[in-house]
Write a protein that holds these residues in place. Structure first.
Motif, PDB file in Angstrom:
ATOM      1  N   TRP A  15     -20.085  70.093 137.857  1.00 51.61           N
ATOM      2  CA  TRP A  15     -20.130  69.119 136.772  1.00 51.61           C
ATOM      3  C   TRP A  15     -21.361  69.342 135.897  1.00 51.61           C
ATOM      4  O   TRP A  15     -22.312  70.011 136.291  1.00 51.61           O
ATOM      5  CB  TRP A  15     -20.121  67.693 137.332  1.00 51.61           C
ATOM      6  N   LEU A  16     -21.299  68.771 134.663  1.00 51.66           N
ATOM      7  CA  LEU A  16     -22.384  68.895 133.698  1.00 51.66           C
ATOM      8  C   LEU A  16     -23.262  67.652 133.714  1.00 51.66           C
ATOM      9  O   LEU A  16     -22.768  66.530 133.883  1.00 51.66           O
ATOM     10  CB  LEU A  16     -21.839  69.079 132.273  1.00 51.66           C
ATOM     11  N   TRP A  25     -28.172  71.269 128.847  1.00 51.12           N
ATOM     12  CA  TRP A  25     -27.187  70.915 129.847  1.00 51.12           C
ATOM     13  C   TRP A  25     -27.296  71.838 131.061  1.00 51.12           C
ATOM     14  O   TRP A  25     -27.575  73.017 130.921  1.00 51.12           O
ATOM     15  CB  TRP A  25     -25.771  71.014 129.267  1.00 51.12           C
ATOM     16  N   TYR A  26     -27.044  71.237 132.235  1.00 51.56           N
ATOM     17  CA  TYR A  26     -27.095  71.994 133.488  1.00 51.56           C
ATOM     18  C   TYR A  26     -25.752  71.895 134.215  1.00 51.56           C
ATOM     19  O   TYR A  26     -25.042  70.883 134.101  1.00 51.56           O
ATOM     20  CB  TYR A  26     -28.190  71.467 134.414  1.00 51.56           C
ATOM     21  N   ILE A  27     -25.417  72.951 134.936  1.00 52.40           N
ATOM     22  CA  ILE A  27     -24.243  72.939 135.821  1.00 52.40           C
ATOM     23  C   ILE A  27     -24.726  72.527 137.207  1.00 52.40           C
ATOM     24  O   ILE A  27     -25.656  73.130 137.749  1.00 52.40           O
ATOM     25  CB  ILE A  27     -23.595  74.337 135.891  1.00 52.40           C
ATOM     26  N   TYR A  28     -24.107  71.508 137.790  1.00 52.91           N
ATOM     27  CA  TYR A  28     -24.485  71.014 139.115  1.00 52.91           C
ATOM     28  C   TYR A  28     -23.336  71.216 140.097  1.00 52.91           C
ATOM     29  O   TYR A  28     -22.163  71.216 139.731  1.00 52.91           O
ATOM     30  CB  TYR A  28     -24.821  69.511 139.057  1.00 52.91           C
ATOM     31  N   TRP A  29     -23.680  71.403 141.378  1.00 55.34           N
ATOM     32  CA  TRP A  29     -22.694  71.422 142.451  1.00 55.34           C
ATOM     33  C   TRP A  29     -23.387  71.070 143.755  1.00 55.34           C
ATOM     34  O   TRP A  29     -24.615  71.212 143.877  1.00 55.34           O
ATOM     35  CB  TRP A  29     -21.994  72.781 142.547  1.00 55.34           C
ATOM     36  N   TYR A  30     -22.608  70.613 144.712  1.00 54.56           N
ATOM     37  CA  TYR A  30     -23.168  70.266 146.017  1.00 54.56           C
ATOM     38  C   TYR A  30     -23.029  71.459 146.941  1.00 54.56           C
ATOM     39  O   TYR A  30     -21.931  71.978 147.159  1.00 54.56           O
ATOM     40  CB  TYR A  30     -22.454  69.057 146.624  1.00 54.56           C
ATOM     41  N   THR A  44     -28.129  75.777 126.799  1.00 51.23           N
ATOM     42  CA  THR A  44     -27.708  75.223 125.511  1.00 51.23           C
ATOM     43  C   THR A  44     -27.814  73.706 125.523  1.00 51.23           C
ATOM     44  O   THR A  44     -27.688  73.065 126.575  1.00 51.23           O
ATOM     45  CB  THR A  44     -26.260  75.644 125.177  1.00 51.23           C
ATOM     46  N   THR A  45     -28.053  73.151 124.322  1.00 52.59           N
ATOM     47  CA  THR A  45     -28.100  71.689 124.179  1.00 52.59           C
ATOM     48  C   THR A  45     -26.778  71.163 123.623  1.00 52.59           C
ATOM     49  O   THR A  45     -26.576  69.954 123.561  1.00 52.59           O
ATOM     50  CB  THR A  45     -29.240  71.296 123.227  1.00 52.59           C
ATOM     51  N   ASP A  46     -25.913  72.084 123.220  1.00 49.26           N
ATOM     52  CA  ASP A  46     -24.623  71.709 122.645  1.00 49.26           C
ATOM     53  C   ASP A  46     -23.616  71.430 123.751  1.00 49.26           C
ATOM     54  O   ASP A  46     -23.384  72.273 124.612  1.00 49.26           O
ATOM     55  CB  ASP A  46     -24.119  72.829 121.729  1.00 49.26           C
ATOM     56  N   HIS A  47     -23.011  70.263 123.732  1.00 49.41           N
ATOM     57  CA  HIS A  47     -22.118  69.851 124.802  1.00 49.41           C
ATOM     58  C   HIS A  47     -20.872  70.721 124.881  1.00 49.41           C
ATOM     59  O   HIS A  47     -20.405  71.080 125.981  1.00 49.41           O
ATOM     60  CB  HIS A  47     -21.726  68.377 124.624  1.00 49.41           C
ATOM     61  N   GLU A  48     -20.306  71.097 123.732  1.00 54.57           N
ATOM     62  CA  GLU A  48     -19.092  71.917 123.734  1.00 54.57           C
ATOM     63  C   GLU A  48     -19.370  73.308 124.306  1.00 54.57           C
ATOM     64  O   GLU A  48     -18.579  73.853 125.064  1.00 54.57           O
ATOM     65  CB  GLU A  48     -18.518  72.019 122.308  1.00 54.57           C
ATOM     66  N   ARG A  49     -20.509  73.879 123.922  1.00 54.99           N
ATOM     67  CA  ARG A  49     -20.879  75.174 124.482  1.00 54.99           C
ATOM     68  C   ARG A  49     -21.152  75.070 125.981  1.00 54.99           C
ATOM     69  O   ARG A  49     -20.842  75.984 126.752  1.00 54.99           O
ATOM     70  CB  ARG A  49     -22.105  75.734 123.767  1.00 54.99           C
ATOM     71  N   ALA A  50     -21.729  73.956 126.388  1.00 57.35           N
ATOM     72  CA  ALA A  50     -21.991  73.739 127.813  1.00 57.35           C
ATOM     73  C   ALA A  50     -20.678  73.653 128.592  1.00 57.35           C
ATOM     74  O   ALA A  50     -20.577  74.156 129.714  1.00 57.35           O
ATOM     75  CB  ALA A  50     -22.813  72.473 128.016  1.00 57.35           C
ATOM     76  N   ILE A  54     -19.544  76.014 131.743  1.00 64.09           N
ATOM     77  CA  ILE A  54     -19.140  75.584 133.087  1.00 64.09           C
ATOM     78  C   ILE A  54     -17.733  76.088 133.415  1.00 64.09           C
ATOM     79  O   ILE A  54     -17.434  76.422 134.563  1.00 64.09           O
ATOM     80  CB  ILE A  54     -19.227  74.045 133.239  1.00 64.09           C
ATOM     81  N   ASP A  55     -16.879  76.208 132.384  1.00 62.74           N
ATOM     82  CA  ASP A  55     -15.549  76.786 132.618  1.00 62.74           C
ATOM     83  C   ASP A  55     -15.668  78.232 133.082  1.00 62.74           C
ATOM     84  O   ASP A  55     -15.015  78.650 134.048  1.00 62.74           O
ATOM     85  CB  ASP A  55     -14.723  76.726 131.324  1.00 62.74           C
ATOM     86  N   GLU A  56     -16.520  79.000 132.376  1.00 61.32           N
ATOM     87  CA  GLU A  56     -16.726  80.401 132.754  1.00 61.32           C
ATOM     88  C   GLU A  56     -17.311  80.512 134.163  1.00 61.32           C
ATOM     89  O   GLU A  56     -16.917  81.373 134.949  1.00 61.32           O
ATOM     90  CB  GLU A  56     -17.657  81.083 131.747  1.00 61.32           C
ATOM     91  N   HIS A  57     -18.265  79.605 134.471  1.00 62.20           N
ATOM     92  CA  HIS A  57     -18.888  79.632 135.792  1.00 62.20           C
ATOM     93  C   HIS A  57     -17.867  79.316 136.884  1.00 62.20           C
ATOM     94  O   HIS A  57     -17.845  79.960 137.943  1.00 62.20           O
ATOM     95  CB  HIS A  57     -20.032  78.611 135.842  1.00 62.20           C
ATOM     96  N   TYR A  58     -16.993  78.359 136.602  1.00 58.00           N
ATOM     97  CA  TYR A  58     -15.977  77.970 137.574  1.00 58.00           C
ATOM     98  C   TYR A  58     -15.023  79.128 137.872  1.00 58.00           C
ATOM     99  O   TYR A  58     -14.781  79.480 139.028  1.00 58.00           O
ATOM    100  CB  TYR A  58     -15.200  76.772 137.048  1.00 58.00           C
ATOM    101  N   TYR A  59     -14.500  79.755 136.802  1.00 60.22           N
ATOM    102  CA  TYR A  59     -13.542  80.837 137.007  1.00 60.22           C
ATOM    103  C   TYR A  59     -14.202  82.080 137.602  1.00 60.22           C
ATOM    104  O   TYR A  59     -13.602  82.811 138.388  1.00 60.22           O
ATOM    105  CB  TYR A  59     -12.828  81.172 135.694  1.00 60.22           C
ATOM    106  N   ALA A  60     -15.468  82.314 137.241  1.00 58.33           N
ATOM    107  CA  ALA A  60     -16.195  83.453 137.827  1.00 58.33           C
ATOM    108  C   ALA A  60     -16.416  83.245 139.316  1.00 58.33           C
ATOM    109  O   ALA A  60     -16.363  84.185 140.111  1.00 58.33           O
ATOM    110  CB  ALA A  60     -17.532  83.650 137.129  1.00 58.33           C
ATOM    111  N   SER A  61     -16.665  81.983 139.707  1.00 55.84           N
ATOM    112  CA  SER A  61     -16.916  81.698 141.117  1.00 55.84           C
ATOM    113  C   SER A  61     -15.661  81.827 141.956  1.00 55.84           C
ATOM    114  O   SER A  61     -15.724  82.063 143.162  1.00 55.84           O
ATOM    115  CB  SER A  61     -17.487  80.286 141.288  1.00 55.84           C
ATOM    116  N   ARG A  62     -14.516  81.699 141.331  1.00 52.24           N
ATOM    117  CA  ARG A  62     -13.259  81.763 142.072  1.00 52.24           C
ATOM    118  C   ARG A  62     -12.679  83.166 142.140  1.00 52.24           C
ATOM    119  O   ARG A  62     -11.861  83.461 143.002  1.00 52.24           O
ATOM    120  CB  ARG A  62     -12.224  80.825 141.438  1.00 52.24           C
ATOM    121  N   GLY A  63     -13.113  84.072 141.271  1.00 53.52           N
ATOM    122  CA  GLY A  63     -12.678  85.459 141.361  1.00 53.52           C
ATOM    123  C   GLY A  63     -11.291  85.689 140.809  1.00 53.52           C
ATOM    124  O   GLY A  63     -10.638  84.777 140.282  1.00 53.52           O
TER     125      GLY A  63
END
Length: 423
Positions: A15-16, A25-30, A44-50, A54-63
């Protein structure tokens, strides 16, 4: 503020959010392993870019392959392999070291943020394995335990490892994943690349000549190290690996009705490193008749490791470091096969099939089918036994004493560096 209100945007377990001290903005996870929340900046400070970040980070983490059934915890795969299979086979010490080392590398990858959350099977990509290979070639792990034997800490030490050693680690990582697949725990096996044959150690060049072998026997005798003397004789007479020689229990493994020695102790599971039943040359038979228990022992207990005593001898004899105890096996085989002067002197023609069978080597390709019908049977009159008898005779011409046990046995000195089972 509720958790739903706080999480401005969430994808999967990420989550952001923003910190009070920063507008970015930061990406957080437990992190379940660390039991704490972790974060990674989007820069980035732009919410849309953030949100894109996070979408890219999510899909990259899933392979690339993403079905829920594939999201298996790699630590659980390794643990199950150890508990259900690995700890019960002869290779258990190596498998245990492999799992410890690979798990430590996984910890480091997670701590560095290259893996988000727990490492899953889908994270074990060829790129991940290649990073592990690079790391393991220059690092090793050392385990610290408390008095009860529980692991308290795993240290990472900078130390070079041979490519062949690392390749063995890759072999057991593959085996653990294949075990999970065969037992229905996972639905696919990722590609686990190894080290190319061009990077692996080339042909073994270390060699112990007959004169050097005589020097080693003389050293062990002069130092009153009977356990080392008998170990060298055992390695020569069986052409076996050091572990097999140290395991020899004469009463359990020697068949005196046929003069055959079973190199695989009762109850030990057979592995790809086959330990055959072999015939025994005359000199080694004389030594085996002197002992009904473990052949290599000290103070009535079997010797567990010869490595430190071997290194001490190697240094005092000024031998190259490449010469290890297993070099005896390679050197005897090479002498019997290629030393034309030695073979001419004793009128020897060594049959390659007999040598292969005596050493426990499995025939490759189509010869493996033939071997299924014509299994190796030990023969006291084989060309290999004739060659070993000649080798011992050649040694007796070089050393200044008789190699027979009635003439050679001496009181044993208790060295500081020898490891004894049960101590």
């Amino acid at each position: 503020m509720s958790q739903k209100e706080k999480r401005k945007y969430q994808v999967g377990r990420f989550w952001l959010d923003r910190e009070e001290s920063s507008s970015k903005w930061y990406i957080y996870w437990y992190d379940e392993r660390k039991r704490k929340t972790r974060r990674k900046t989007t820069s980035t400070t732009d919410h849309e870019r953030a949100k894109d970040a996070i979408d890219e980070h999510y899909y990259a983490s899933r392979g690339p392959v993403r079905a829920q059934a594939y999201e298996a915890d790699i630590r659980k795969i390794l643990a199950n392999y150890w508990l259900e299979h690995g700890r019960g086979i002869p290779a258990a010490p190596v498998i245990n070291t492999t799992i410890t080392s690979f798990t430590k590398f996984i910890d480091q990858e997670e701590d560095a943020g290259r893996i988000a959350g727990l490492t899953m099977l889908s994270d074990i990509t060829p790129r991940f394995i290649r990073r592990f290979i690079t790391w393991r070639l220059s690092h090793t792990t050392k385990v610290r335990k408390d008095k009860a034997g529980n692991i308290t800490r795993i240290l990472v030490i900078k130390k070079k490892s041979s490519p062949n050693t690392v390749q063995t680690y890759i072999k057991y990582i593959r085996a653990a994943i294949n075990w999970a697949y065969k037992n229905g725990d996972i639905l696919y096996c990722p590609h686990i690349p190894g080290i190319s044959k061009y990077e692996l150690n080339g042909p073994r060049t270390a060699f112990i000549s007959i004169q050097m072998m005589a020097d080693a026997l003389t050293y062990a005798r002069d130092k009153k190290m009977d356990y080392l003397f008998k170990f060298i004789l055992g390695c020569i007479g069986t052409i076996a690996r050091p572990e097999a020689v140290l395991d020899i229990h004469v009463g359990h493994q020697m068949d005196w009705s046929q003069d055959f020695l079973n190199l695989n102790p009762p109850g030990r599971r057979l592995t790809s490193k086959r330990r055959p039943v072999i015939a025994v040359p005359d000199l080694l038979k004389a030594w085996l008749r002197e002992e009904n228990g473990h052949f290599i022992q000290l103070q009535g207990k079997p010797v567990k490791s010869i490595k430190k005593g071997w290194r001490t001898m190697r240094e005092e004899l000024d031998w190259p470091k490449l010469i290890v105890s297993k070099t005896i096996r390679h050197s005897i085989a090479k002498t019997l096969r290629t030393n034309s002067d030695f073979k001419k002197k004793y009128d020897l023609i060594i049959d390659p099939w007999e040598l292969s069978g005596h050493m426990g080597h499995q025939a490759p390709g189509s010869l493996g089918i033939t071997e299924g019908y014509a299994q190796y049977i030990p023969d006291g009159g084989s060309t290999v036994i004739k060659g070993l008898n000649a080798y011992f005779k050649e040694l007796e011409e070089i050393v200044a004493f008789n190699l027979h046990p009635s003439c050679t046995q001496v009181p044993q000195r208790v060295p500081e560096d020898v490891q004894i089972k049960g101590h």
